[in-house]
Design a protein around this motif. Structure first.
Motif, PDB file in Angstrom:
ATOM      1  N   GLY A   8      12.113   7.563 -12.900  1.00  0.00           N
ATOM      2  CA  GLY A   8      11.414   8.834 -12.799  1.00  0.00           C
ATOM      3  C   GLY A   8      10.684   9.065 -11.486  1.00  0.00           C
ATOM      4  O   GLY A   8       9.764   9.881 -11.425  1.00  0.00           O
ATOM      5  N   LEU A   9      11.095   8.373 -10.410  1.00  0.00           N
ATOM      6  CA  LEU A   9      10.388   8.495  -9.129  1.00  0.00           C
ATOM      7  C   LEU A   9      11.234   9.167  -8.040  1.00  0.00           C
ATOM      8  O   LEU A   9      10.773   9.287  -6.906  1.00  0.00           O
ATOM      9  CB  LEU A   9       9.963   7.102  -8.637  1.00  0.00           C
ATOM     10  CG  LEU A   9       9.084   6.270  -9.588  1.00  0.00           C
ATOM     11  CD1 LEU A   9       8.852   4.892  -8.992  1.00  0.00           C
ATOM     12  CD2 LEU A   9       7.766   6.967  -9.864  1.00  0.00           C
ATOM     13  N   ASN A  10      12.429   9.603  -8.355  1.00  0.00           N
ATOM     14  CA  ASN A  10      13.355  10.101  -7.330  1.00  0.00           C
ATOM     15  C   ASN A  10      12.834  11.306  -6.557  1.00  0.00           C
ATOM     16  O   ASN A  10      13.187  11.506  -5.397  1.00  0.00           O
ATOM     17  CB  ASN A  10      14.702  10.453  -7.965  1.00  0.00           C
ATOM     18  CG  ASN A  10      15.494   9.207  -8.308  1.00  0.00           C
ATOM     19  OD1 ASN A  10      15.210   8.123  -7.810  1.00  0.00           O
ATOM     20  ND2 ASN A  10      16.475   9.352  -9.168  1.00  0.00           N
ATOM     21  N   SER A  11      12.000  12.123  -7.191  1.00  0.00           N
ATOM     22  CA  SER A  11      11.506  13.337  -6.515  1.00  0.00           C
ATOM     23  C   SER A  11      10.301  13.068  -5.623  1.00  0.00           C
ATOM     24  O   SER A  11       9.887  13.950  -4.862  1.00  0.00           O
ATOM     25  CB  SER A  11      11.139  14.402  -7.558  1.00  0.00           C
ATOM     26  OG  SER A  11      10.118  13.935  -8.398  1.00  0.00           O
ATOM     27  N   LEU A  12       9.756  11.873  -5.670  1.00  0.00           N
ATOM     28  CA  LEU A  12       8.541  11.564  -4.898  1.00  0.00           C
ATOM     29  C   LEU A  12       8.921  11.089  -3.492  1.00  0.00           C
ATOM     30  O   LEU A  12       8.599   9.970  -3.071  1.00  0.00           O
ATOM     31  CB  LEU A  12       7.707  10.508  -5.626  1.00  0.00           C
ATOM     32  CG  LEU A  12       7.397  10.796  -7.100  1.00  0.00           C
ATOM     33  CD1 LEU A  12       6.479   9.728  -7.668  1.00  0.00           C
ATOM     34  CD2 LEU A  12       6.766  12.173  -7.251  1.00  0.00           C
ATOM     35  N   VAL A  13       9.562  11.958  -2.750  1.00  0.00           N
ATOM     36  CA  VAL A  13      10.124  11.578  -1.451  1.00  0.00           C
ATOM     37  C   VAL A  13       9.059  11.349  -0.382  1.00  0.00           C
ATOM     38  O   VAL A  13       9.366  10.804   0.680  1.00  0.00           O
ATOM     39  CB  VAL A  13      11.123  12.654  -0.979  1.00  0.00           C
ATOM     40  CG1 VAL A  13      12.330  12.689  -1.884  1.00  0.00           C
ATOM     41  CG2 VAL A  13      10.464  14.032  -0.933  1.00  0.00           C
ATOM     42  N   ASN A  14       7.820  11.765  -0.633  1.00  0.00           N
ATOM     43  CA  ASN A  14       6.741  11.574   0.348  1.00  0.00           C
ATOM     44  C   ASN A  14       5.823  10.407  -0.010  1.00  0.00           C
ATOM     45  O   ASN A  14       4.812  10.189   0.657  1.00  0.00           O
ATOM     46  CB  ASN A  14       5.907  12.857   0.451  1.00  0.00           C
ATOM     47  CG  ASN A  14       6.690  13.999   1.080  1.00  0.00           C
ATOM     48  OD1 ASN A  14       7.187  13.887   2.188  1.00  0.00           O
ATOM     49  ND2 ASN A  14       6.815  15.102   0.364  1.00  0.00           N
ATOM     50  N   LEU A  15       6.176   9.666  -1.039  1.00  0.00           N
ATOM     51  CA  LEU A  15       5.322   8.569  -1.501  1.00  0.00           C
ATOM     52  C   LEU A  15       5.246   7.456  -0.462  1.00  0.00           C
ATOM     53  O   LEU A  15       6.267   7.010   0.075  1.00  0.00           O
ATOM     54  CB  LEU A  15       5.871   8.018  -2.821  1.00  0.00           C
ATOM     55  CG  LEU A  15       4.884   7.214  -3.675  1.00  0.00           C
ATOM     56  CD1 LEU A  15       3.758   8.104  -4.164  1.00  0.00           C
ATOM     57  CD2 LEU A  15       5.604   6.573  -4.854  1.00  0.00           C
ATOM     58  N   LYS A  16       4.021   6.992  -0.185  1.00  0.00           N
ATOM     59  CA  LYS A  16       3.800   5.903   0.766  1.00  0.00           C
ATOM     60  C   LYS A  16       3.209   4.661   0.103  1.00  0.00           C
ATOM     61  O   LYS A  16       3.384   3.555   0.612  1.00  0.00           O
ATOM     62  CB  LYS A  16       2.884   6.360   1.902  1.00  0.00           C
ATOM     63  CG  LYS A  16       3.511   7.393   2.829  1.00  0.00           C
ATOM     64  CD  LYS A  16       2.614   7.674   4.018  1.00  0.00           C
ATOM     65  CE  LYS A  16       3.276   8.645   4.990  1.00  0.00           C
ATOM     66  NZ  LYS A  16       2.413   8.905   6.176  1.00  0.00           N
ATOM     67  N   GLU A  17       2.496   4.844  -1.014  1.00  0.00           N
ATOM     68  CA  GLU A  17       1.887   3.706  -1.708  1.00  0.00           C
ATOM     69  C   GLU A  17       2.232   3.768  -3.188  1.00  0.00           C
ATOM     70  O   GLU A  17       2.007   4.794  -3.833  1.00  0.00           O
ATOM     71  CB  GLU A  17       0.364   3.712  -1.528  1.00  0.00           C
ATOM     72  CG  GLU A  17      -0.092   3.560  -0.085  1.00  0.00           C
ATOM     73  CD  GLU A  17      -1.611   3.463   0.030  1.00  0.00           C
ATOM     74  OE1 GLU A  17      -2.247   2.999  -0.940  1.00  0.00           O
ATOM     75  OE2 GLU A  17      -2.151   3.867   1.073  1.00  0.00           O
ATOM     76  N   LEU A  18       2.773   2.663  -3.703  1.00  0.00           N
ATOM     77  CA  LEU A  18       3.145   2.587  -5.117  1.00  0.00           C
ATOM     78  C   LEU A  18       2.627   1.287  -5.702  1.00  0.00           C
ATOM     79  O   LEU A  18       2.982   0.203  -5.233  1.00  0.00           O
ATOM     80  CB  LEU A  18       4.668   2.671  -5.268  1.00  0.00           C
ATOM     81  CG  LEU A  18       5.217   2.498  -6.689  1.00  0.00           C
ATOM     82  CD1 LEU A  18       4.682   3.590  -7.614  1.00  0.00           C
ATOM     83  CD2 LEU A  18       6.746   2.513  -6.679  1.00  0.00           C
ATOM     84  N   ASP A  19       1.777   1.400  -6.723  1.00  0.00           N
ATOM     85  CA  ASP A  19       1.192   0.229  -7.388  1.00  0.00           C
ATOM     86  C   ASP A  19       1.722   0.156  -8.814  1.00  0.00           C
ATOM     87  O   ASP A  19       1.442   1.021  -9.643  1.00  0.00           O
ATOM     88  CB  ASP A  19      -0.333   0.343  -7.398  1.00  0.00           C
ATOM     89  CG  ASP A  19      -0.993  -0.877  -8.049  1.00  0.00           C
ATOM     90  OD1 ASP A  19      -0.270  -1.810  -8.455  1.00  0.00           O
ATOM     91  OD2 ASP A  19      -2.234  -0.877  -8.168  1.00  0.00           O
ATOM     92  N   LEU A  20       2.536  -0.880  -9.097  1.00  0.00           N
ATOM     93  CA  LEU A  20       3.072  -1.116 -10.436  1.00  0.00           C
ATOM     94  C   LEU A  20       2.679  -2.505 -10.924  1.00  0.00           C
ATOM     95  O   LEU A  20       3.379  -3.121 -11.733  1.00  0.00           O
ATOM     96  CB  LEU A  20       4.593  -0.990 -10.413  1.00  0.00           C
ATOM     97  CG  LEU A  20       5.151   0.439 -10.257  1.00  0.00           C
ATOM     98  CD1 LEU A  20       6.618   0.405  -9.897  1.00  0.00           C
ATOM     99  CD2 LEU A  20       4.930   1.250 -11.518  1.00  0.00           C
ATOM    100  N   SER A  21       1.560  -2.992 -10.438  1.00  0.00           N
ATOM    101  CA  SER A  21       1.113  -4.332 -10.815  1.00  0.00           C
ATOM    102  C   SER A  21       0.662  -4.377 -12.266  1.00  0.00           C
ATOM    103  O   SER A  21       0.306  -3.362 -12.859  1.00  0.00           O
ATOM    104  CB  SER A  21      -0.022  -4.779  -9.889  1.00  0.00           C
ATOM    105  OG  SER A  21      -1.101  -3.851  -9.954  1.00  0.00           O
ATOM    106  N   PHE A  22       0.714  -5.593 -12.846  1.00  0.00           N
ATOM    107  CA  PHE A  22       0.282  -5.835 -14.216  1.00  0.00           C
ATOM    108  C   PHE A  22       1.019  -4.919 -15.204  1.00  0.00           C
ATOM    109  O   PHE A  22       0.423  -4.140 -15.932  1.00  0.00           O
ATOM    110  CB  PHE A  22      -1.237  -5.655 -14.343  1.00  0.00           C
ATOM    111  CG  PHE A  22      -2.027  -6.658 -13.551  1.00  0.00           C
ATOM    112  CD1 PHE A  22      -2.277  -7.934 -14.052  1.00  0.00           C
ATOM    113  CD2 PHE A  22      -2.485  -6.346 -12.283  1.00  0.00           C
ATOM    114  CE1 PHE A  22      -2.989  -8.859 -13.309  1.00  0.00           C
ATOM    115  CE2 PHE A  22      -3.205  -7.273 -11.534  1.00  0.00           C
ATOM    116  CZ  PHE A  22      -3.456  -8.533 -12.051  1.00  0.00           C
TER     117      PHE A  22
END
Length: 607
Positions: free
Chosen positions: A82-96
């Motif tokens: 569900g992240l394909n549209s976030l083309v400007n994303l620079k920081e992604l935190d999926l920890s824990f």
């Protein structure tokens, strides 16, 4: 390990959850009040935190295209999606979380910081598109092989890494850190501690032999990638010219690729191979001529397109400059009129305590004249700007028509010549089939009077003349079908291209014209509103300073300008009728100036 909060049901990210999180992040005080009044526009949100919410699945983020920072840590997410549209994303935190596979990050090419600490990931993969990755945390996962460190060598911007707590750290932290220093020479920080020059030098000495072999292998892979990219680029260019796979013997080979009987007949001996080689050489000459023609005609079409846009851009620039000059002149006159109005109001204010009503009445008449003058000039500006836009639109419409005719003529020239080459190939195939049939019949005759070793496949064909003729006819039909399919592919694609290209130009120009009409109307609506506001304030001032009967008899009246189309109306320049009166002329200007164009597109472009 992810923590499940018993007071929260596992859920999916939805709009309600997003809006609630954004409201909780809203600033306090006056800034918060203003933010609440403006509302939340999801397309403009740049940061989102959804932590400690027992989120099981990522969803409903497709509209948040401006998102730069996304924090989804401390949930129970099992899959990256569900992240394909976030083309400007620079920081992604999926920890824990509970993620097992790194996936679905292909569109996040701007990502710089990726945190996957404390998950269940066992392999580094599917990250090739993260070319801007600078900080990567993958500690406390289930990575077992040190080869995953080699995988990270492809990220040129990677400067900080944390892999602590993975099974691959078998021989102690110090040994693994030395391995990291040796194989990731651009890394600056490991486990958030800076790597010293001494540590790096020691590591390079320890792994010198392995590093050398690795670098040699990587160089070969790099060369292979460069060659593959160059070939892909070349094929894309050939496809633009509609002659893809005609630069080599692809078409010739395709005629025999699935023709079992044709291949079997080639085993008859030297005579059959001589006929085959002759067919190959003659056919390849024609195919190369067709390929060369395609590239030449492609360049001619591209030159026509370049000249077209050069002409159109020059016309638009001339129109833009002319319109800007007129608007600047209009605004200058507006400033002069408004200054005169303010001066009159100041003079009337000074006469407020006097009894000279005749002077006051004269000022009122002068105000009325000034307001009428500005309204007339505003209306003339509308006619003038619309006339310029209409002239440009009509001349570009003619230019587009001429361009479409020219490009279609070029396409027709190419297709006619290409069809003649395909006809030559068919003739060569017919000659090949005739010669091969003669060789096959002679072989069959010789086979009946002598004992010659024959393969089972060829023996099945050489049962009698009927079976032989059936086999050669089938091969002949298959080769003709292959030639016809390639010809149809070329013709279909180029005709679809020219239609779509011309339609796109026409639609684009219509859209631009409508946009320009809306801009003109919007600009003059603002001028009208300013005039009406000033006129209303002038009337109030006059009412307070002069006797009522004076204002009623000679006070300024609101002029009613001709209505212009509202911004939301689907306006086009073709709906605008330029005036025939002198209002369309300003200081002797012509409403249309011709811009000469040296393109083969016989057209004039408007200024």
């Amino acid at each position: 390990m992810s923590i499940i909060y018993e007071d929260l049901e596992p859920g999916v990210i939805d709009t309600v959850m997003i809006m609630k999180a954004l409201e909780n992040e809203r600033p306090t005080g006056e800034a918060g009040r203003l933010a609440a009044e403006e509302g939340i526009i999801l397309q403009e949100v740049t940061s989102l935190r959804l932590q400690f919410l027992n989120i099981l699945k990522i969803d409903h983020l497709w509209m948040m295209t401006s998102l730069v920072e996304l924090q989804l840590g401390n949930n129970i997410i099992e899959k990256i999606e569900g992240l394909n549209s976030l083309v400007n994303l620079k920081e992604l935190d999926l920890s824990f979380n509970s993620i097992k596979v790194i996936e679905n990050l292909e569109k996040l090419v701007k990502l710089e910081v990726l945190t996957l600490f404390e998950n269940r990931i066992s392999k580094l993969e599917n990250m090739e598109n993260l070319v801007n990755l600078m900080i990567f945390s993958i500690g406390n996962n289930q990575i077992k092989s040190r080869n995953d460190v080699i995988y990270l060598r492809q990220f040129p911007c990677l400067r900080s890494l944390n892999m602590a707590g993975n099974p691959c750290v078998e021989n102690g932290d110090k040994d693994f850190q030395e391995y990291i220093c040796a194989f990731l020479p651009k890394l600056t920080y490991y486990e958030y501690h800076i790597i010293s020059a001494e540590e790096r030098a020691t590591a390079e000495i320890s792994y010198r032999t392995i590093l050398k072999r690795l670098e040699e292998t990587e160089e070969k892979e790099r060369q292979s990638r460069m060659e593959a990219e160059a070939r892909a680029k070349e094929m894309a260019f050939h496809a633009e010219a509609f002659v893809e796979n005609l630069d080599r013997d692809q078409l010739f080979n395709a005629m025999f690729e699935n023709d079992a009987n044709g291949k079997t007949l080639l085993t008859m001996g030297e005579a059959a191979m001589d006929v085959y080689n002759k067919f190959h050489d003659e056919t390849m000459k024609v195919i190369h001529q067709l390929f060369k023609l395609g590239l030449e005609q492609h360049e001619i079409r591209q030159e026509e397109i370049r000249q077209y846009f050069k002409c159109v851009d020059a016309a638009k620039e001339e129109n833009k400059i002319s319109s800007q000059q007129y608007i600047e002149s209009f605004l200058k006159r507006k400033d002069e009129v408004f200054l005169d109005i303010h001066n009159i109001l100041q003079a009337v204010d000074k006469l407020a305590d006097t009894e000279e009503t005749s002077d006051k009445g004269e000022y009122i008449s002068r105000l009325q004249i000034l307001f009428d003058q500005f309204n007339d000039e505003r209306q003339a500006a509308w006619y003038k700007l619309m006339a310029k836009e209409l002239t440009l639109y009509e001349q570009l419409e003619e230019t587009n028509g001429n361009f479409g005719q020219n490009i279609n003529d070029l396409v027709s020239t190419f297709t006619e010549e290409a069809q003649s080459f395909f006809a030559q190939i068919r003739n060569l195939e017919a000659s090949y089939n005739e010669e091969m049939s003669e060789v096959a019949n002679a072989y069959l005759t010789n086979l009946n009077i002598t004992t010659v070793p024959v393969s089972p496949e060829l023996k099945q064909i050489m049962v009698n003349k009927e079976s032989l003729n059936g086999a050669t006819t089938q091969s002949h039909d298959f080769r003709l079908h292959t030639i016809d399919n390639r010809e149809t592919q070329l013709l279909t694609r180029i005709h679809e291209w020219v239609k779509e290209y011309c339609d796109e130009i026409t639609i684009g120009e219509t859209r631009n014209s409508r946009k320009k009409v809306i801009e003109i109307n919007h600009f003059l609506d603002i001028q009208r509103e300013e005039s009406e506001d000033l006129q209303a304030s002038s009337l109030i001032a006059m009412t307070s300073l002069l006797p009522a009967e004076t204002v009623e008899s000679s006070g300024p009246q609101t002029a009613v300008p001709q209505d212009t189309k509202e911004e939301g109306e689907d306006a086009t320049t073709t709906d605008t009728e330029p005036p025939e009166s002198s209002a369309t002329e300003e200081e002797g200007e012509d409403t249309a100036d011709t811009v000469p164009c040296e393109s083969s597109t016989e057209s004039t472009a408007a200024s």
